[in-house]
Design a protein around this motif. Sequence first.
Motif, PDB file in Angstrom:
ATOM      1  N   LEU A 258      -1.475   3.360  -4.992  1.00  0.00           N
ATOM      2  CA  LEU A 258      -2.778   3.039  -4.411  1.00  0.00           C
ATOM      3  C   LEU A 258      -2.733   1.678  -3.725  1.00  0.00           C
ATOM      4  O   LEU A 258      -3.268   1.506  -2.626  1.00  0.00           O
ATOM      5  N   ARG A 259      -2.079   0.717  -4.350  1.00  0.00           N
ATOM      6  CA  ARG A 259      -1.948  -0.606  -3.735  1.00  0.00           C
ATOM      7  C   ARG A 259      -1.260  -0.498  -2.379  1.00  0.00           C
ATOM      8  O   ARG A 259      -1.675  -1.116  -1.403  1.00  0.00           O
ATOM      9  N   GLY A 260      -0.227   0.305  -2.330  1.00  0.00           N
ATOM     10  CA  GLY A 260       0.480   0.504  -1.065  1.00  0.00           C
ATOM     11  C   GLY A 260      -0.399   1.129  -0.005  1.00  0.00           C
ATOM     12  O   GLY A 260      -0.387   0.708   1.151  1.00  0.00           O
ATOM     13  N   ARG A 261      -1.182   2.138  -0.388  1.00  0.00           N
ATOM     14  CA  ARG A 261      -2.085   2.789   0.580  1.00  0.00           C
ATOM     15  C   ARG A 261      -3.141   1.819   1.084  1.00  0.00           C
ATOM     16  O   ARG A 261      -3.460   1.800   2.275  1.00  0.00           O
ATOM     17  N   ILE A 262      -3.667   1.004   0.194  1.00  0.00           N
ATOM     18  CA  ILE A 262      -4.678   0.015   0.595  1.00  0.00           C
ATOM     19  C   ILE A 262      -4.076  -0.967   1.597  1.00  0.00           C
ATOM     20  O   ILE A 262      -4.693  -1.277   2.625  1.00  0.00           O
ATOM     21  N   LYS A 263      -2.872  -1.458   1.329  1.00  0.00           N
ATOM     22  CA  LYS A 263      -2.230  -2.413   2.224  1.00  0.00           C
ATOM     23  C   LYS A 263      -1.937  -1.806   3.592  1.00  0.00           C
ATOM     24  O   LYS A 263      -2.122  -2.459   4.616  1.00  0.00           O
ATOM     25  N   VAL A 264      -1.500  -0.536   3.602  1.00  0.00           N
ATOM     26  CA  VAL A 264      -1.207   0.130   4.877  1.00  0.00           C
ATOM     27  C   VAL A 264      -2.473   0.274   5.707  1.00  0.00           C
ATOM     28  O   VAL A 264      -2.490  -0.017   6.910  1.00  0.00           O
ATOM     29  N   VAL A 265      -3.564   0.714   5.072  1.00  0.00           N
ATOM     30  CA  VAL A 265      -4.825   0.898   5.804  1.00  0.00           C
ATOM     31  C   VAL A 265      -5.332  -0.446   6.333  1.00  0.00           C
ATOM     32  O   VAL A 265      -5.778  -0.536   7.480  1.00  0.00           O
TER      33      VAL A 265
END
Length: 87
Positions: free
Chosen positions: A49-56
């Motif tokens: 989830l942290r990775g998805r947040i950073k990508v967005v």
Amino acid sequence: MSERSTKRGFTSRPGNAERWIKAGATSPRRMNDAAGYTARLTIDVTPALRGRIKVVAFQRGVTVADMLRELLAREFPLRPESRHERQ
């Protein structure tokens, strides 16, 4: 060898501690919200989830902090009758 170095360290101590403490009311760097003050909020999320947040956030061209502040402000709008919010 016993002389003190004139080179300053990473930070320097305030000369007048009382004045330095009272100077905490200086204007913050960001004035996005009405009060101008921030508080740290820590949450636990999965690495995915942290990775998805950073990508967005990167795709939108904003910081993760700014994106999450906006999301939280939308989800929890300021209500006039709220006594716990700073005006």
